[in-house]
Each structure stands twice: as structure tokens, then as C-alpha cells.
Design a protein around this motif. Structure first.
Motif, PDB file in Angstrom:
ATOM      1  N   UNK A 210       0.911  -1.185  -0.155  1.00  0.00           N
ATOM      2  CA  UNK A 210       0.166  -0.017   0.009  1.00  0.00           C
ATOM      3  C   UNK A 210       0.839   1.257  -0.045  1.00  0.00           C
ATOM      4  N   UNK A 211       1.869   1.206   0.793  1.00  0.00           N
ATOM      5  CA  UNK A 211       2.741   2.503   0.772  1.00  0.00           C
ATOM      6  C   UNK A 211       3.551   2.657  -0.568  1.00  0.00           C
ATOM      7  N   UNK A 212       3.943   1.488  -0.933  1.00  0.00           N
ATOM      8  CA  UNK A 212       4.583   1.555  -2.408  1.00  0.00           C
ATOM      9  C   UNK A 212       3.936   2.185  -3.517  1.00  0.00           C
ATOM     10  N   UNK A 213       2.248   1.714  -3.539  1.00  0.00           N
ATOM     11  CA  UNK A 213       1.629   1.986  -4.652  1.00  0.00           C
ATOM     12  C   UNK A 213       1.005   3.524  -4.478  1.00  0.00           C
ATOM     13  N   UNK A 214       0.778   3.808  -3.086  1.00  0.00           N
ATOM     14  CA  UNK A 214       0.356   5.326  -3.027  1.00  0.00           C
ATOM     15  C   UNK A 214       1.440   6.217  -3.267  1.00  0.00           C
ATOM     16  N   UNK A 215       2.915   5.818  -2.967  1.00  0.00           N
ATOM     17  CA  UNK A 215       4.100   6.675  -3.409  1.00  0.00           C
ATOM     18  C   UNK A 215       3.870   6.764  -5.006  1.00  0.00           C
TER      19      UNK A 215
END
Length: 330
Positions: A210-215
Motif C-alpha cells: 500500500x505504501x509503495x503504490x500510494x507513493x
């Protein structure tokens, strides 16, 4: 039939959720890129919360599909989330589908169909050894770390693509581990599940993904990230399923040829759809007033030299914010 309906429903909710999340993530401070405070900032945005709600529903439906069908069957169907994302983006940007959009839809649909028909995915194969199990997981995690490390050295647009690829690899691994968890729950009960490591790995992969895709959503328009995410997830999921879940595909020369053709068609289809003008920030929407596309045409996409070489992640992305503000060029 239930597996198909569950997987396609999951794809629908995931696609809608991704579009809403990207619209919100584009308004987050660039200094938050790849930092946990990005998620805290996004939690204050109603649009992102709505998109996350859709994504959670999609994840629940995909877990139900994975519980009833093989990962190598469900994953190609989940790749159709890009079609639903394009449908919502078309409403937001008022772009017609056009020839390229229809070409991407047809390629994606044909790729999914060809892979499933040629491969005839089935479960029930012999369980993998512990060594093979960890080798597959270690390979996926290692590739994810390499992609993130390399992405930090690239301009924002290219960084978004690699971060989305890394997230897709983790989501594919998460899907395989979700199937393991649901199978253990069915056969051994909740107590056994809570004493195993798989459910905690599912949560960890989901949070980091989730952190990677939101970034990735924050760094660049949706067309730079969602196609990569959508293409990487089924490939990673199928590799994990065959690697340690015991999923089996037909391995005759003819079947393998058509399986490869199907996967290639899926990848090309998601790329074609992802570059369609109907997606926010696409090549035909530069000045349409879309919240996801306004800063990119005028702001630089390259990192300044000091941001690219700074060892501290906060400083690197914070510097990018200062030099990449569109108002400085206006």
C-alpha cells in the motif's frame, strides 16, 4: 462460475479504488513519498478513504475467489481491474474510449481467456519443500527491494513505474499467501492460522504494498503506475502459486506457447489501456482540470542532483518538492 464472478467483482472494486486513491495521492506533499506519514496524510482525505474502502472490498472478494479457485486462475481475472479503472477515469475526464482503448480491452480480455484455456489451471499438486517455499518468497522480496532501491535514483515518472512494479510483486505474493491462509483456516481452524506466520506476512505485504503504490500514485499520473501494477501482480501470483502452492499448468509445448502468448497479451493490453487519454494524466488530458494531471505538464520530472544523491530519504524527496513546484515555472 462463482470463482469468475468473485474475481471479476474484486477487479471492479480494485479498479475503482485505485482511481480514487490516485486522485487523492496526487495532492499529498511530495516530501511524504515512500514515508509512512504519507498514509497518515491520506487518511485525512475523504476521497482516499472512499477509494480504500473500495479496495478493501476488492481484497475481501479476491480472498473469497482465491479460497475457491487456484491462484493461477484468479490472478489473470484480477488483471481486468484496469478496465474498470478506465471506465471511472473516463467519467472523470470525459474522454471517449476510442480505438486504442478498445484495442487494449480486447487484448486484455483475449490474453486472460487464452491463458486460462491453454493452461487449464488446477490445484492439488504435491506440496513444495520448505527450501523451495522460502526460495520463491525470497526471490519475490529480493526483486521488490531491488526495484525500490533502483527507483530512488530515477526521475519521478520512472520511479512511479518501478514502485508500482514492486507493489505488484508484493500483491502477487500476498495473494498466494492469502490462499495458504484460507486453506489452513478451512482445514485446521482459526487457532492454527493464528499460530502460523502466513497471515502476518499477508498483512505485512499488504501494508508495504500500500505504501509503495500510494507513493507511485503520488509521484506521477495513473498511466505511469497502474499498468505496471496490474501486469506485475498476476505474473508474481502465478509464479508463487506454481512455485510453492502446488498449482499446475499444462506444460506441453503447445500449451506453454499459448500460455506465454496469453501473458504477453495481458501485459500489452494493460499498457495500452494505461496510456489511454481517459486515464488521469494521460497523453490527451494535460489541461482538462483533472486533479491528477495539473502539475505534471509544467513541473520537471527529473530529480535535482542533490536529491538524487542524498543518502537521507527525507532530504531527497523534500528537495524535489522545492524545485519541482509548478508555480516556480509559471
Amino acid at each position: 462460475m462463482a470463482v469468475f464472478l468473485l474475481a471479476l467483482s474484486a477487479a471492479c472494486f480494485l479498479g475503482l479504488g485505485f482511481v480514487l486513491q490516485q486522485h487523492a495521492a496526487q495532492r499529498a506533499p511530495r516530501a511524504d513519498l515512500l514515508h509512512w506519514r504519507l498514509l497518515l496524510d491520506l487518511l485525512r482525505m475523504p476521497e482516499w478513504l472512499l477509494g480504500t474502502g473500495f479496495m478493501v472490498i476488492g481484497l475481501i472478494l479476491s480472498a473469497l475467489a482465491l479460497n475457491q479457485g487456484e491462484v493461477s486462475l484468479v490472478e489473470p481475472l484480477l488483471a481486468t481491474n484496469l478496465i474498470f479503472a478506465m471506465a471511472l477515469a473516463r467519467v472523470l475526464t470525459r474522454q471517449t474510449l476510442g480505438r486504442s482503448g478498445w484495442a487494449g480491452v480486447v487484448l486484455l480480455a483475449l490474453g486472460v481467456t487464452v491463458f486460462i484455456v491453454a493452461g487449464r489451471p488446477t490445484g492439488g499438486g504435491p506440496p513444495a519443500s520448505e527450501l523451495r517455499h522460502w526460495l520463491v518468497i525470497g526471490t519475490v522480496v529480493g526483486l521488490t527491494l531491488l526495484l525500490v532501491s533502483f527507483a530512488r535514483r530515477l526521475p519521478l515518472f520512472e520511479e512511479a513505474t518501478l514502485l508500482a512494479l514492486a507493489a505488484g510483486l508484493l500483491y502477487g505474493l500476498q495473494d498466494a499467501l492469502t490462499r495458504t491462509t484460507t486453506q489452513r483456516l478451512d482445514h485446521q481452524g482459526l487457532d492454527s492460522v493464528l499460530r502460523s506466520w502466513q497471515p502476518y506476512a499477508v498483512v505485512a505485504a499488504g501494508v508495504v504494498g500500500l505504501l509503495l503504490v500510494q507513493s507511485a500514485f503520488e509521484a506521477a499520473p495513473l498511466r505511469m503506475s497502474l499498468p505496471a501494477l496490474t501486469a506485475a501482480q498476476p505474473i508474481s501470483g502465478i509464479a508463487c502459486a506454481v512455485g510453492f502452492l502446488g498449482d499446475r499448468l499444462r506444460v506441453t509445448p503447445g500449451a506453454l506457447t499459448w500460455e506465454v502468448i496469453g501473458l504477453i497479451a495481458i501485459v500489452i493490453g494493460v499498457v495500452v489501456i494505461g496510456r489511454h487519454p481517459a486515464l488521469p494524466g494521460g497523453t490527451g488530458t494535460g489541461g482538462t482540470g483533472d486533479t491528477g494531471g495539473s502539475p505534471e505538464p509544467v513541473g520537471p520530472t527529473d530529480r535535482p542532483p542533490e536529491a538524487a544523491t542524498d543518502d537521507a530519504p527525507d532530504a531527497g524527496h523534500g528537495t524535489d518538492t522545492g524545485t519541482g513546484d509548478p508555480s516556480d515555472t509559471g
